[in-house]
Scaffold this active site. Structure first.
Site, PDB file in Angstrom:
ATOM      1  N   CYS A 135      -0.101   4.025   2.581  1.00 43.83           N
ATOM      2  CA  CYS A 135       0.341   3.536   3.910  1.00 43.83           C
ATOM      3  C   CYS A 135       1.602   3.985   4.264  1.00 43.83           C
ATOM      4  CB  CYS A 135       0.099   1.851   4.133  1.00 43.83           C
ATOM      5  SG  CYS A 135      -1.569   1.304   3.919  1.00 43.83           S
ATOM      6  N   CYS A 165       0.878  -1.091  -0.121  1.00 41.38           N
ATOM      7  CA  CYS A 165      -0.073  -0.088  -0.019  1.00 41.38           C
ATOM      8  C   CYS A 165       0.902   1.258  -0.131  1.00 41.38           C
ATOM      9  CB  CYS A 165      -0.881  -0.133   1.307  1.00 41.38           C
ATOM     10  SG  CYS A 165      -1.854   1.559   1.514  1.00 41.38           S
TER      11      CYS A 165
END
Length: 334
Positions: free
Chosen positions: A78, A75
């Site tokens: 993230c 991700c």
């Protein structure tokens, strides 16, 4: 802590406690306070698993708010959010904790919580999710979220206990119970190693009671997140003023000079610093105000500059600061 661990006598200095033995025990200056698991730098941030979620998040949130960060290695957002989250949590100094969960390795909890996209952050207070956000956020946005969360939650049981301990430590120091104050500040640091009020509190006690070098060591070794905090800046100013006072000379001679010439601003200025070191704050402020009243241009407004340094060292809510600031305002805006 015992008084035999690291005793020293104040010798009747600025604190006025005679030969009272003072023990600062294990403090961050010598590394001992950080030996406990609770005081480890990573205590505010950790990874969790499905098995540990109940302990790390639900149960821990009864002590203070806990943020759970659901993320995955693939991700991209993230990777942007994680540094901002960690920095904001460290800056909060123990008012909130961060727990991270890799959803690839532990999908059950995010599935139960209805997490459908990441990054996703949920805030738990008293065992229940109360707020959250999705997507990457800047550090300032995360800080605002944490501030709001802490205010709404009251900081949890641990936060309330820490605030009470800090208040008791401040009262103990003011009453001359230096050992008691040091113990309370140290207890707070064992729970929140980056609590600026407790860290600065111990350094200030050292500065006031015969251990200026240890105070400087503490300031030099302060965690990055609190290094510029007002509580630590006040101790630096206190130490600077003490160094200047040590070079000034005999207060009786200065008083004699003033008795012969009340416009001897140099003598009055030096005497103000000595009085401040003695703890006679009102008198010290009045001497600087007298210089300002007589000659605002003296040393390029040096009396006012010095008075502002006193305010910083005393603290903005100290009664002497409040009283002198009121007089300063009347003098400037009359």
């Amino acid at each position: 802590m015992t008084n035999n661990d690291n005793p020293f006598a104040t010798g009747g200095g600025a604190g006025g406690y005679g030969n009272q033995t003072v023990d600062f025990g294990a403090t961050p200056a010598n590394g001992a306070a950080n030996s406990s698991p609770a005081a480890a730098p990573g205590a505010l941030i950790k990874d969790t698993t499905t098995a540990d979620f109940q302990t790390d998040v639900v149960a821990e949130s009864r002590n203070q708010p806990v943020l759970i960060d659901f993320w995955a290695p693939w991700c991209g957002p993230c990777k942007q959010l994680t540094p901002a989250l960690e920095a904001a949590v460290q800056k909060a100094g123990g008012k909130v904790k961060l727990v991270k969960m890799n959803i690839d390795e532990h999908p059950a909890i995010p599935g139960q919580m209805g997490i459908q996209s990441i990054p996703a952050v949920l805030a738990f207070v008293d065992g229940q999710p109360v707020d959250g956000f999705m997507g990457a956020q800047s550090e300032s946005q995360v800080e605002a979220f944490i501030d709001k969360l802490v205010k709404q939650s009251g900081g949890g049981a641990q936060g309330a206990a820490i605030e009470q301990a800090l208040a008791q430590a401040t009262e103990a120091a003011a009453a001359g119970d230096v050992n008691g104050a040091a113990q309370l500040f140290t207890m707070v640091l064992q729970q929140e190693p980056e609590n600026a009020a407790a860290y600065g509190g111990i350094a200030a006690l050292m500065a006031d009671h015969g251990q200026p070098e240890r105070a400087r060591d503490m300031l030099d070794q302060a965690p990055e997140s609190i290094r510029e905090a007002p509580e630590l800046a006040a101790v630096r100013t206190k130490l600077e003023l003490a160094e200047k006072v040590a070079q000034i000379g005999d207060p009786a001679a200065l008083e004699a000079r003033l008795a012969g010439n009340e416009d001897d601003h140099d003598a009055r200025f030096d005497l103000a610093q000595i009085l401040n070191a003695r703890g006679e704050r009102d008198a010290a402020a009045d001497h600087l105000l007298a210089i300002m009243k007589a000659d605002r241009e003296w040393r390029e407004d040096g009396a006012r500059t010095e008075l502002l340094k006193f305010f910083e060292a005393w603290g903005q809510t100290d009664p002497a600061t409040v009283k002198a600031r009121r007089k300063l305002s009347s003098l400037l805006f009359r």
